[in-house]
Design a protein around this motif. Structure first.
Motif, PDB file in Angstrom:
ATOM      1  N   TYR A  31       5.607 -10.679  -7.723  1.00  0.00           N
ATOM      2  CA  TYR A  31       4.643 -11.390  -8.111  1.00  0.00           C
ATOM      3  C   TYR A  31       4.228 -13.170  -7.170  1.00  0.00           C
ATOM      4  CZ  TYR A  31       0.121 -14.641 -10.009  1.00  0.00           C
ATOM      5  OH  TYR A  31      -0.834 -14.864 -10.179  1.00  0.00           O
ATOM      6  N   LEU A  32       5.738 -14.362  -8.006  1.00  0.00           N
ATOM      7  CA  LEU A  32       5.859 -15.291  -7.569  1.00  0.00           C
ATOM      8  C   LEU A  32       6.177 -15.339  -5.924  1.00  0.00           C
ATOM      9  CD1 LEU A  32       8.716 -16.236 -10.135  1.00  0.00           C
ATOM     10  CD2 LEU A  32       6.561 -17.220  -9.509  1.00  0.00           C
ATOM     11  N   TRP A  34       4.324 -13.116  -3.610  1.00  0.00           N
ATOM     12  CA  TRP A  34       3.095 -12.860  -3.903  1.00  0.00           C
ATOM     13  C   TRP A  34       2.112 -14.315  -4.053  1.00  0.00           C
ATOM     14  CZ3 TRP A  34      -1.590 -12.371  -6.100  1.00  0.00           C
ATOM     15  CH2 TRP A  34      -3.000 -11.647  -5.752  1.00  0.00           C
ATOM     16  N   ARG A  35       2.472 -14.818  -4.426  1.00  0.00           N
ATOM     17  CA  ARG A  35       1.861 -16.099  -4.932  1.00  0.00           C
ATOM     18  C   ARG A  35       2.123 -17.510  -3.572  1.00  0.00           C
ATOM     19  NH1 ARG A  35       0.090 -19.117 -10.171  1.00  0.00           N
ATOM     20  NH2 ARG A  35       0.295 -20.902  -8.498  1.00  0.00           N
ATOM     21  N   ARG A  36       3.433 -17.299  -3.041  1.00  0.00           N
ATOM     22  CA  ARG A  36       3.534 -17.921  -2.223  1.00  0.00           C
ATOM     23  C   ARG A  36       2.624 -18.127  -0.997  1.00  0.00           C
ATOM     24  NH1 ARG A  36       8.016 -21.175  -1.887  1.00  0.00           N
ATOM     25  NH2 ARG A  36       8.312 -20.599   0.515  1.00  0.00           N
ATOM     26  N   GLU A  38      -1.153 -17.132   1.575  1.00  0.00           N
ATOM     27  CA  GLU A  38      -2.220 -18.021   1.154  1.00  0.00           C
ATOM     28  C   GLU A  38      -2.878 -16.792   0.739  1.00  0.00           C
ATOM     29  OE1 GLU A  38      -3.190 -20.231   3.732  1.00  0.00           O
ATOM     30  OE2 GLU A  38      -5.663 -19.602   3.289  1.00  0.00           O
ATOM     31  N   SER A  39      -3.437 -17.310   0.499  1.00  0.00           N
ATOM     32  CA  SER A  39      -4.486 -16.100  -0.104  1.00  0.00           C
ATOM     33  C   SER A  39      -5.934 -16.485   0.382  1.00  0.00           C
ATOM     34  CB  SER A  39      -4.726 -16.668  -2.019  1.00  0.00           C
ATOM     35  OG  SER A  39      -5.472 -18.172  -1.779  1.00  0.00           O
TER      36      SER A  39
ATOM     37  N   ASN B  62      -5.134 -13.692   4.554  1.00  0.00           N
ATOM     38  CA  ASN B  62      -4.265 -12.263   3.295  1.00  0.00           C
ATOM     39  C   ASN B  62      -5.935 -11.801   3.198  1.00  0.00           C
ATOM     40  OD1 ASN B  62      -3.450 -10.319   1.842  1.00  0.00           O
ATOM     41  ND2 ASN B  62      -4.455 -11.961   0.228  1.00  0.00           N
ATOM     42  N   ASN B  74      -5.679  -5.176  -3.360  1.00  0.00           N
ATOM     43  CA  ASN B  74      -4.709  -5.915  -4.067  1.00  0.00           C
ATOM     44  C   ASN B  74      -3.005  -5.779  -4.988  1.00  0.00           C
ATOM     45  OD1 ASN B  74      -5.205  -8.173  -1.901  1.00  0.00           O
ATOM     46  ND2 ASN B  74      -7.149  -9.149  -4.149  1.00  0.00           N
ATOM     47  N   SER B  75      -3.897  -5.055  -5.937  1.00  0.00           N
ATOM     48  CA  SER B  75      -2.176  -4.322  -6.849  1.00  0.00           C
ATOM     49  C   SER B  75      -1.500  -3.627  -6.067  1.00  0.00           C
ATOM     50  CB  SER B  75      -2.768  -4.522  -7.833  1.00  0.00           C
ATOM     51  OG  SER B  75      -3.261  -2.591  -7.578  1.00  0.00           O
ATOM     52  N   ARG B 232      -0.449 -12.033   2.913  1.00  0.00           N
ATOM     53  CA  ARG B 232       0.922 -11.492   1.987  1.00  0.00           C
ATOM     54  C   ARG B 232       0.582  -9.896   1.366  1.00  0.00           C
ATOM     55  NH1 ARG B 232      -1.631 -15.330  -2.917  1.00  0.00           N
ATOM     56  NH2 ARG B 232      -3.648 -14.176  -3.322  1.00  0.00           N
TER      57      ARG B 232
END
Lengths: 115, 339
Positions: A31-32, A34-36, A38-39, B62, B74-75, B232
Motif C-alpha cells: 500500500y505504501l 501504491w500510495r507513492r 500518481e492517483s 492511474n 484498484n484492489s 501505479r
C-alpha cells in the motif's frame, strides 16, 4: 493456548493466523508503494473509455462476453470427451438409473474379481 | 518463544523478505530481458531497467475506466503483489530458515499460488473491457490447465519422500533437507526428470509468459486482462510478476536443487548464510533462464485450446508416467531391501 500452533492433518500444516499476520504486513508495504504513485487522471474524457483498438465503443450488450463463452478454450480442447459425455446426459431419469445399475454392476465385478 | 516474540519475528521477517523479494524479483526480470536481448543479437536494456519502468509507471496517470468497478479494479493489483510476497515467506531461501516454513506446507503454497492469478482474473473482469474479459477467461482456463500437472509433481515428490521414511514429507524444509535425487534409484531418477520437465513447463504459465501468455497476447488482445491498467496499478502487476518469478524459481530450487554451498565447502556460519543465499540466487537465475528466457525466445504462443491439451493430456501423462516410475522405484527398492 498457543495461538501460533499450526493445524495439522497428520501430513499437512496450516496456520491461518501466521498467514493473516504476514498478509497484513505485506499489504502495508504494498500500500505504501501504491500510495507513492500518481492517483489523478482526467475523468469523463476519452481517456476513460474502454480501449477497443481505436474503434467506437458499441452498445454494452454487444461487447459483453457471455458466461457460456468463459470456458470456451477448455471445452474446445477436451471436445472429444464432451462429445461423448454431453449426449449421455439426456435428462431422462430412466437413462440415469440404467447408467447407475450398469456402473454398479461393473464395480461389483471389479471388486469380486480383483480384490 | 513468547507470543509477542513470535508476532515480532513474523513482522520483522515479512518486512525483510518482502523487500528482498521485490528487489531480487525486479533484478530477475532485468536479467531475463538482458539474456533474451543477447539471444536476439540485441544489446538489451540495463539490468536495472525494471526499476526504471516501475518508477516511470508510478508517475504516470492511474486511469480507472468508466465501465470499471473501481474498488475491485484498484484492489486486484494490491492483492496480486501481497499474495506473491506471502508465498515467498514459506519457501527456503538458501540456508535461511523460511519465516513461515513451520506454519504451512507445499499444499498451502499450491493454493496460495492461485491467488495472484485469481486477482488478475478479478481485475480483468472488473475492467469493463471486452479484451480484458476475454483475457480473464483465458487466465482461468490456463489455471485449470496447469494446476493438475503441478499437483502431480507435488504429490509425486512428497509420496516418494514418505515412502523413504521422511517425516512430514509436504513440509518444504523436509523436502529441502532431504534432496530427492539421493533417495531414489535409477528408475526414480528418470521419474524425477519427467516431473522436473513438467514443473519447468508449468512455470511459464504461472508467470503468463510465452508460450502460455494467451491471457495477455499483445497481438490479439492488446494486453488482455491488463489492457485497461496504467500507472501505479500496472506498476503493482509488474511487481507481482517479478516476485512470482522469484517464487517459481525458489520453488523449483527447493524441490529439485536444494543443495547449499556450505554443505560442500567449510566456512564460518555468517559467511555460509551469505554464500548460500548467493548460490540460491544463482540457481534461481539458471532455472529462470531455462524455463522462461530460453523458452520465450525460442517459441511462439499457443492458442488457448492448445494450452489445455498441452497440460491436461501431454504433460499430465508425462507427470503420471513420472509418478508411476517413482512408485516402481520405491517398490523395487523395498523388494531389494527384503531380499
Amino acid at each position: 493456548m498457543d495461538l501460533f500452533a499450526s493445524l495439522s492433518t497428520g501430513t499437512g500444516y496450516w496456520n491461518p493466523l501466521a498467514w493473516l499476520l504476514a498478509t497484513v504486513v505485506a499489504a502495508v508495504i504494498v500500500y505504501l508503494i501504491w500510495r507513492r504513485g500518481e492517483s489523478g487522471y482526467k475523468k469523463g474524457t476519452a481517456q476513460t473509455t474502454p480501449f477497443i483498438s481505436g474503434n467506437p465503443e458499441p452498445a454494452k450488450g454487444m461487447v459483453h462476453v457471455r458466461a457460456s463463452n468463459l470456458y470456451w478454450g477448455y471445452l474446445d480442447a477436451l471436445k472429444g470427451y464432451y462429445d461423448l459425455i454431453v449426449p449421455a446426459h439426456t435428462g431422462v431419469v430412466n437413462d440415469y438409473l440404467l447408467w447407475y445399475l450398469g456402473v454398479t454392476a461393473a464395480l461389483i465385478i471389479v471388486v469380486v474379481v480383483f480384490v | 518463544m513468547t507470543l509477542a516474540g513470535t508476532i515480532g519475528s513474523i513482522i520483522l521477517w515479512t518486512v525483510l523478505v518482502s523487500l528482498f523479494g521485490l528487489v531480487a524479483g525486479l533484478f530477475l526480470l532485468g536479467i531475463d530481458r538482458k539474456l533474451a536481448a543477447h539471444m536476439q543479437a540485441r544489446i538489451g536494456p540495463p539490468l536495472r531497467q525494471p526499476f526504471i519502468d516501475i518508477r516511470k509507471l508510478l508517475v504516470k496517470e492511474n486511469i480507472v475506466p468508466e465501465n470499471a468497478i473501481p474498488w475491485l479494479f484498484n484492489s486486484a493489483p494490491v492483492i496480486a503483489v501481497v499474495s506473491s510476497l506471502v508465498i515467498l515467506l514459506y519457501i527456503p531461501l538458501g540456508s535461511l530458515i523460511s519465516p513461515l516454513g513451520m506454519y504451512g506446507d507445499l499444499i498451502l503454497v499450491m493454493y496460495l499460488l492461485t491467488i495472484p492469478a485469481l486477482a488478475m482474473v478479478a481485475g480483468g473482469f472488473a475492467s469493463g473491457s471486452p479484451y480484458a474479459t476475454v483475457g480473464a477467461q483465458r487466465e482461468m482456463v490456463t489455471m485449470i490447465g496447469y494446476e493438475f500437472p503441478l499437483a502431480i509433481v507435488v504429490i509425486g515428490i512428497a509420496w516418494r519422500l514418505w515412502a523413504a521414511g521422511v517425516a512430514h514429507p509436504f513440509l518444504l524444509s523436509s523436502i529441502a533437507g532431504n534432496p530427492i535425487w539421493g533417495i531414489v534409484g535409477p528408475l526414480g531418477i528418470i521419474g524425477l526428470i519427467l516431473l522436473l520437465i513438467v514443473l519447468a513447463v508449468v512455470t511459464p504459465a504461472e508467470l503468463s509468459r510465452i508460450p502460455f501468455d494467451t491471457q495477455e497476447a499483445e497481438t490479439e488482445l492488446a494486453g488482455g486482462l491488463l489492457v485497461e491498467y496504467s500507472g501505479r496499478n500496472l506498476a503493482l502487476f509488474s511487481l507481482s510478476t517479478a516476485v512470482k518469478t522469484l517464487v517459481m524459481g525458489a520453488l523449483a530450487v527447493a524441490i529439485f536443487f536444494p543443495w547449499n554451498l556450505s554443505s560442500f565447502v567449510a566456512m564460518p556460519a555468517g559467511v555460509a548464510q551469505v554464500a548460500d543465499l548467493l548460490f540460491f540466487l544463482a540457481k534461481v537465475v539458471l532455472v529462470m533462464f531455462i524455463t522462461v528466457t530460453l523458452v520465450r525466445v525460442g517459441m511462439a504462443r499457443f492458442r488457448i485450446n492448445q494450452v489445455v491439451t498441452v497440460y491436461w493430456v501431454h504433460f499430465a501423462l508425462i507427470g503420471l508416467a513420472g509418478l508411476l516410475l517413482l512408485m516402481a522405484d520405491s517398490a523395487l527398492g523395498t523388494a531389494a531391501g527384503v531380499l
